[in-house]
Every structure is written in C-alpha cells, then in structure tokens.
Design a protein around this motif. Structure first.
Motif, PDB file in Angstrom:
ATOM      1  N   HIS A   1      10.667  -2.692 -10.054  1.00 24.08           N
ATOM      2  CA  HIS A   1      11.013  -4.052 -10.452  1.00 24.08           C
ATOM      3  C   HIS A   1      11.739  -4.100 -11.794  1.00 24.08           C
ATOM      4  O   HIS A   1      12.123  -5.186 -12.252  1.00 24.08           O
ATOM      5  CB  HIS A   1       9.748  -4.914 -10.534  1.00 24.08           C
ATOM      6  CG  HIS A   1       9.052  -5.090  -9.224  1.00 24.08           C
ATOM      7  ND1 HIS A   1       7.973  -4.328  -8.849  1.00 24.08           N
ATOM      8  CD2 HIS A   1       9.283  -5.941  -8.184  1.00 24.08           C
ATOM      9  CE1 HIS A   1       7.560  -4.692  -7.644  1.00 24.08           C
ATOM     10  NE2 HIS A   1       8.332  -5.667  -7.223  1.00 24.08           N
TER      11      HIS A   1
ATOM     12  N   HIS B   1      10.441  -3.372 -14.866  1.00 27.27           N
ATOM     13  CA  HIS B   1       9.569  -3.961 -15.873  1.00 27.27           C
ATOM     14  C   HIS B   1       8.962  -2.871 -16.756  1.00 27.27           C
ATOM     15  O   HIS B   1       8.584  -1.811 -16.264  1.00 27.27           O
ATOM     16  CB  HIS B   1       8.426  -4.747 -15.226  1.00 27.27           C
ATOM     17  CG  HIS B   1       8.868  -5.916 -14.419  1.00 27.27           C
ATOM     18  ND1 HIS B   1       8.070  -6.529 -13.462  1.00 27.27           N
ATOM     19  CD2 HIS B   1      10.045  -6.598 -14.418  1.00 27.27           C
ATOM     20  CE1 HIS B   1       8.731  -7.531 -12.907  1.00 27.27           C
ATOM     21  NE2 HIS B   1       9.925  -7.594 -13.464  1.00 27.27           N
TER      22      HIS B   1
ATOM     23  N   ASN C   1      11.991  -7.083 -19.276  1.00 21.95           N
ATOM     24  CA  ASN C   1      12.796  -6.795 -18.101  1.00 21.95           C
ATOM     25  C   ASN C   1      13.683  -5.588 -18.377  1.00 21.95           C
ATOM     26  O   ASN C   1      13.650  -4.993 -19.468  1.00 21.95           O
ATOM     27  CB  ASN C   1      13.604  -8.022 -17.666  1.00 21.95           C
ATOM     28  CG  ASN C   1      14.619  -8.458 -18.716  1.00 21.95           C
ATOM     29  OD1 ASN C   1      14.929  -7.722 -19.658  1.00 21.95           O
ATOM     30  ND2 ASN C   1      15.145  -9.658 -18.557  1.00 21.95           N
TER      31      ASN C   1
ATOM     32  N   ARG D   1       9.838 -10.824 -21.869  1.00 28.67           N
ATOM     33  CA  ARG D   1       9.625 -11.931 -20.948  1.00 28.67           C
ATOM     34  C   ARG D   1       8.215 -12.498 -21.010  1.00 28.67           C
ATOM     35  O   ARG D   1       7.954 -13.592 -20.518  1.00 28.67           O
ATOM     36  CB  ARG D   1       9.913 -11.479 -19.503  1.00 28.67           C
ATOM     37  CG  ARG D   1      11.347 -11.031 -19.265  1.00 28.67           C
ATOM     38  CD  ARG D   1      12.348 -12.126 -19.618  1.00 28.67           C
ATOM     39  NE  ARG D   1      12.044 -13.388 -18.950  1.00 28.67           N
ATOM     40  CZ  ARG D   1      12.419 -13.691 -17.721  1.00 28.67           C
ATOM     41  NH1 ARG D   1      13.144 -12.816 -17.021  1.00 28.67           N
ATOM     42  NH2 ARG D   1      12.115 -14.851 -17.200  1.00 28.67           N
TER      43      ARG D   1
ATOM     44  N   PRO E   1       2.446  -9.234 -11.046  1.00 27.05           N
ATOM     45  CA  PRO E   1       3.334 -10.019 -10.190  1.00 27.05           C
ATOM     46  C   PRO E   1       4.782  -9.563 -10.314  1.00 27.05           C
ATOM     47  O   PRO E   1       5.183  -8.958 -11.318  1.00 27.05           O
ATOM     48  CB  PRO E   1       3.161 -11.439 -10.733  1.00 27.05           C
ATOM     49  CG  PRO E   1       2.814 -11.235 -12.174  1.00 27.05           C
ATOM     50  CD  PRO E   1       1.985  -9.986 -12.226  1.00 27.05           C
ATOM     51  N   ASP E   2       5.572  -9.860  -9.280  1.00 30.81           N
ATOM     52  CA  ASP E   2       6.995  -9.550  -9.336  1.00 30.81           C
ATOM     53  C   ASP E   2       7.693 -10.360 -10.427  1.00 30.81           C
ATOM     54  O   ASP E   2       8.652  -9.903 -11.040  1.00 30.81           O
ATOM     55  CB  ASP E   2       7.659  -9.839  -7.987  1.00 30.81           C
ATOM     56  CG  ASP E   2       7.129  -8.954  -6.875  1.00 30.81           C
ATOM     57  OD1 ASP E   2       6.478  -7.931  -7.202  1.00 30.81           O
ATOM     58  OD2 ASP E   2       7.347  -9.284  -5.700  1.00 30.81           O
ATOM     59  N   ASP E   3       7.191 -11.570 -10.673  1.00 32.52           N
ATOM     60  CA  ASP E   3       7.778 -12.478 -11.655  1.00 32.52           C
ATOM     61  C   ASP E   3       6.942 -12.428 -12.932  1.00 32.52           C
ATOM     62  O   ASP E   3       5.781 -12.810 -12.945  1.00 32.52           O
ATOM     63  CB  ASP E   3       7.793 -13.902 -11.079  1.00 32.52           C
ATOM     64  CG  ASP E   3       8.439 -14.905 -12.015  1.00 32.52           C
ATOM     65  OD1 ASP E   3       8.881 -14.503 -13.123  1.00 32.52           O
ATOM     66  OD2 ASP E   3       8.493 -16.095 -11.654  1.00 32.52           O
ATOM     67  N   LEU E   4       7.529 -11.943 -14.019  1.00 29.25           N
ATOM     68  CA  LEU E   4       6.785 -11.787 -15.256  1.00 29.25           C
ATOM     69  C   LEU E   4       6.377 -13.113 -15.883  1.00 29.25           C
ATOM     70  O   LEU E   4       5.496 -13.147 -16.746  1.00 29.25           O
ATOM     71  CB  LEU E   4       7.606 -10.977 -16.266  1.00 29.25           C
ATOM     72  CG  LEU E   4       7.803  -9.495 -15.927  1.00 29.25           C
ATOM     73  CD1 LEU E   4       8.675  -8.818 -16.973  1.00 29.25           C
ATOM     74  CD2 LEU E   4       6.470  -8.773 -15.806  1.00 29.25           C
ATOM     75  N   THR E   5       6.972 -14.194 -15.464  1.00 33.60           N
ATOM     76  CA  THR E   5       6.596 -15.493 -16.037  1.00 33.60           C
ATOM     77  C   THR E   5       5.196 -15.913 -15.610  1.00 33.60           C
ATOM     78  O   THR E   5       4.603 -16.801 -16.233  1.00 33.60           O
ATOM     79  CB  THR E   5       7.612 -16.584 -15.642  1.00 33.60           C
ATOM     80  OG1 THR E   5       7.613 -16.722 -14.215  1.00 33.60           O
ATOM     81  CG2 THR E   5       9.007 -16.223 -16.128  1.00 33.60           C
ATOM     82  N   VAL E   6       4.658 -15.303 -14.555  1.00 33.87           N
ATOM     83  CA  VAL E   6       3.284 -15.625 -14.131  1.00 33.87           C
ATOM     84  C   VAL E   6       2.329 -14.465 -14.428  1.00 33.87           C
ATOM     85  O   VAL E   6       1.233 -14.403 -13.877  1.00 33.87           O
ATOM     86  CB  VAL E   6       3.242 -15.996 -12.631  1.00 33.87           C
ATOM     87  CG1 VAL E   6       4.044 -17.253 -12.377  1.00 33.87           C
ATOM     88  CG2 VAL E   6       3.754 -14.855 -11.757  1.00 33.87           C
ATOM     89  N   LEU E   7       2.754 -13.550 -15.322  1.00 31.93           N
ATOM     90  CA  LEU E   7       1.895 -12.430 -15.687  1.00 31.93           C
ATOM     91  C   LEU E   7       0.597 -12.915 -16.332  1.00 31.93           C
ATOM     92  O   LEU E   7      -0.474 -12.359 -16.082  1.00 31.93           O
ATOM     93  CB  LEU E   7       2.635 -11.489 -16.642  1.00 31.93           C
ATOM     94  CG  LEU E   7       1.843 -10.283 -17.162  1.00 31.93           C
ATOM     95  CD1 LEU E   7       1.489  -9.340 -16.020  1.00 31.93           C
ATOM     96  CD2 LEU E   7       2.633  -9.540 -18.248  1.00 31.93           C
TER      97      LEU E   7
END
Length: 437
Positions: A328, A330, A343, A349, A392-398
């Motif tokens: 991903h 990250h 990222n 992020r 998660p794939d989306d770091l904004t919801v880490l």
C-alpha cells in the motif's frame, strides 16, 4: 483481525534453571524482544531472549539453578494465534555450542521460500528451517578485532528485509566506521538473487553512512557486496554518503558518530533509510534524525516529513524502528510521543499522539514490523505480548483502527491470562515442541 500472541519461555528452560518468575529484573535477569516477522500465510515468528546474571557466583558454577545464562528464543505462531513450536540456542558461549551465529543488532526475516533468516552484526546470517527444527546454513563473517590476526569468513548481511517481488533489502557492516576499531553498519544494498543454504546473491550497494571508513586494507573488501561492479571496501562505496547529503542540517556538531537504522521497503524500488545523529549520555532528545527515501539507483529522492526534532524525538527511550507496508506504500514509526504514518511520497498522513487518553497505552509498546498483508505488529515491553493491529488501506481511519485494537487487546489479554496463568506477565510454554539449535 486483532490478535495477541505471548512471548513464552519454554517450561523446560524455566525448570532447568529454576527461574524465579516472581523476581524483579533488578535482581539480574530479564527478557528482551529483538524482532518479529510475519509470513504471507498469516503466521508470525518472534525472536527474543532471556538472561540471568548471577552476582557473587563463580563463573564455573555447574548447578543450572545457580549459574548465569543467556538464551535466544524463536517462537512460531499459526495464523489463528496458536503456538506451533519454539527453538532456543545459547547466546553466552556456555553449554552446548549453537549452530546459530550470534552477534549484535539481531534481526529476523522470512525469505521468499519460507526459510527464516537470523542476522546479526557484523554480517552474520543463519538460515533456519520454517518449522524451527534445524539450522540449514550459517554465514559467519568472523568479526575483525583490532590488534589481532584476522581471517575473513563467509559473510552476508547484518539485516535483511524482503520487498514484494522477493528482492532482499540488506545492510552491510564495514570496519573503521567513524574511526572505530570494529565493524559497524554502514552500507544499504539490494540483492536480486535467492539466499539459500548453498549460495548467496551479490548485494549491490545503494547508499553509505560514513563516506570513508578509516584504516581499510585489502582484507576489508566485501566480495559479495559490490559498488559499480567492484567489491565494497577501501575507497569504493556510494558517494555522496547520506551524511554528506544531510550535512547542512546540523552544522554545529555534524553527523560524525551517527548510526544507520534498519531500512524498510516502501516498494520494490523505494526504501526508507533511517539515520540518527550521535547520542549523548546526558540526554539526546532534540538531536537530528532523517528518514531518507532512497530509490534502487541509490538516489535520495526525499524523506518522511512532519516530525519535529524535539516534540517527536525517537531518542526518548531510543525507539528507532520503522515498519512499512509496501503493498500500500505506507511507512510507520512509533515512539514515546505517537504513532506516525506516511504515504509513499513521504507525506505524514496520520499522527496518533500518546498525550491523548485513547492512545496513551501505545507508550508501552514498540513497533516491530508490518506483516506482509499490512498489519502492524507491536510488542508490549512489560507484558511480553505481541499485538497484531489490522491496518486499514486508508490512513485517514488509522486512528479508529488502532483505538479498536487497543480495546480488543484488553479483552483478549484477560482471556489469555485465564488460559495461560502467567506469573508477573511471564508466560510459560508447556504444550508445543521445543528445538535446540
């Protein structure tokens, strides 16, 4: 799925040495975790050690209940968290000799064929069967010491990591770094062939820390590590060195005596290489550090941004580890002040600050690695447990993912305590096979 795994001591070892699991570590014994590695099928390996120093006891004491000792332990866990097997070997030179080459800065890696690689400085690599039952091969560098006769051994790497396509991201030690009379980690390189019990690939150097290690001679050349087609050594290594590229960032004290951390792969052709300035006995918070982005041509293309030298200092507690999820793109870092995620472009992020109630428990963990599917593998330094955090794939919801994992940790820890009945957070393994290496 959130998961916790115990760093257990073999019951036979506890009984043999009559280890008092209720004793404080200040009495001369302790447990230390070196590294954790995941496999593509969800299994996990952990490498840790147990030691006992006995004060006032003769060095030749034969009674194992009284004598000091040092062991390294490898434990293998299934994808569902079951302990499958453990292996142990002496690390103090006493007792039955081990086939594993010991050393400093010990690390763990699962090679593309599933074989386990244990690496130590300087450039010692031991290959162990996936089931932990036997040592397959040992590459021993025969550490050079000052004022002594030196016969070069069969070296490989001080650390190894694997990229998505199976390339080996390695570090190599050199003699005379910062004019020290031993071998320190100085080279970052990539090997494109397979490392096996019968052959080792050539490591192509990408970056160096010290541009001119002192007092080199012909015996210091590393034939299996090359730069521009010739062995590393003498004056042949990548220039400009990383310390030369960042020299203007600390003009007062420079980067002499800096250290090279273990690099991680952000992609097959992009790596994060940590460099840390010299540490001081009186405190090092605020000292400079760089998480450099280096491509597979050896170019420093950027860095991981967003950390403040004082407010986010990894020198507090010496939390220097990085981890990466190359699938991903990250990168992650955990220290006393927070968990950080970037990222592939090096943009910060996410920062989960440990001065908040939700993430304060992270101060008790160290970041060990990312599993091949991107999960974070954290180690609780006092409770001797591995926490697997589904990233998660989306770091904004880490933040939400880590907060839920910490809640699950508390629940699962309670259940594990009922099952294992640990003594002062020391877990004893009695059911799985234990091999001697």
């Amino acid at each position: 799925m959130t998961q916790i795994l115990p760093l257990a001591l073999p019951g036979t070892l506890v009984d043999h040495h009559r280890i008092d699991l209720t004793a404080l570590y200040s009495t001369g014994w302790g447990i230390h975790t070196y590294d954790v590695a995941g496999t593509p099928n969800g299994e996990v390996y952990a490498l840790y050690g147990v030691y006992r120093h006995t004060y006032g006891v003769a060095d030749d004491e034969q009674d194992p209940a009284k004598a000091g000792f040092g062991y390294r332990i490898i434990t293998r866990y299934s994808a569902n968290g079951e302990v499958l097997a453990s292996a142990l070997f002496r690390s103090d030179g006493a007792g039955e000799p081990s086939a594993v080459v010991d050393g400093n800065d010990m690390s763990l890696c699962v090679l593309p064929d599933g074989v386990l690689a244990i690496s130590t400085r300087p450039d010692n690599t031991t290959l162990v069967a996936p089931d932990l039952s036997r040592v397959l091969a040992a590459y021993d560098s025969k550490d050079r010491r000052p004022f002594g006769e030196f016969a070069p051994g069969d070296a490989f790497a001080t650390s190894i990591s694997v990229t998505p396509s199976g390339r080996l991201l390695c570090t190599v030690a050199e003699y005379g770094v910062w004019r020290y009379g031993n071998l320190l980690t100085n080279i970052v390189g990539v090997a494109d062939g397979a490392l096996t019990a019968h052959s080792k690939p050539v490591i192509k150097a990408l970056a160096a820390l010290d541009p001119a290690p002192a007092h080199h001679s012909g015996i210091d050349s590393r034939a299996h590590a090359t730069y521009r087609g010739a062995p590393i050594g003498l004056a042949n290594r990548p220039r400009p060195a990383l310390t030369e590229l960042v020299a203007d960032e600390d003009p007062l004290s420079g980067w002499d005596d800096s250290r090279l951390g273990r690099p991680v792969a952000l992609a097959d052709d992009l790596f994060v290489v940590p460099v840390y300035a010299k540490t001081f006995r009186g405190g090092s918070r605020g000292r400079p550090f760089v998480f450099a982005l280096v491509d597979d041509r050896g170019e420093m293309t950027g860095r991981l941004h967003g950390l403040h030298e004082w407010r986010d200092s990894p020198f507090t507690g010496f939390n220097f580890n990085l981890a990466a999820d190359p699938n991903h793109g990250h990168a992650f870092h955990l220290n006393r002040y927070g968990l950080y995620a970037w990222n592939k472009a090096g943009v910060l992020r996410a920062k989960l600050a440990t001065d908040t109630k939700a993430f304060k428990p992270l101060t008790h963990f160290t970041l060990a690695a990312c599993s091949p599917d991107g999960d974070l593998l954290l180690v609780h330094t006092k409770q001797h447990l591995i926490l697997r955090v589904p990233a998660p794939d989306d770091l904004t919801v880490l933040a939400a993912a880590v907060e839920e994992a910490l809640r699950a940790y508390a629940r699962q820890r309670t259940a594990l305590k009922k099952e294992w009945e640990p003594v002062n957070w020391h877990w004893t393994l009695t059911s799985a096979p234990v091999y001697r290496l």
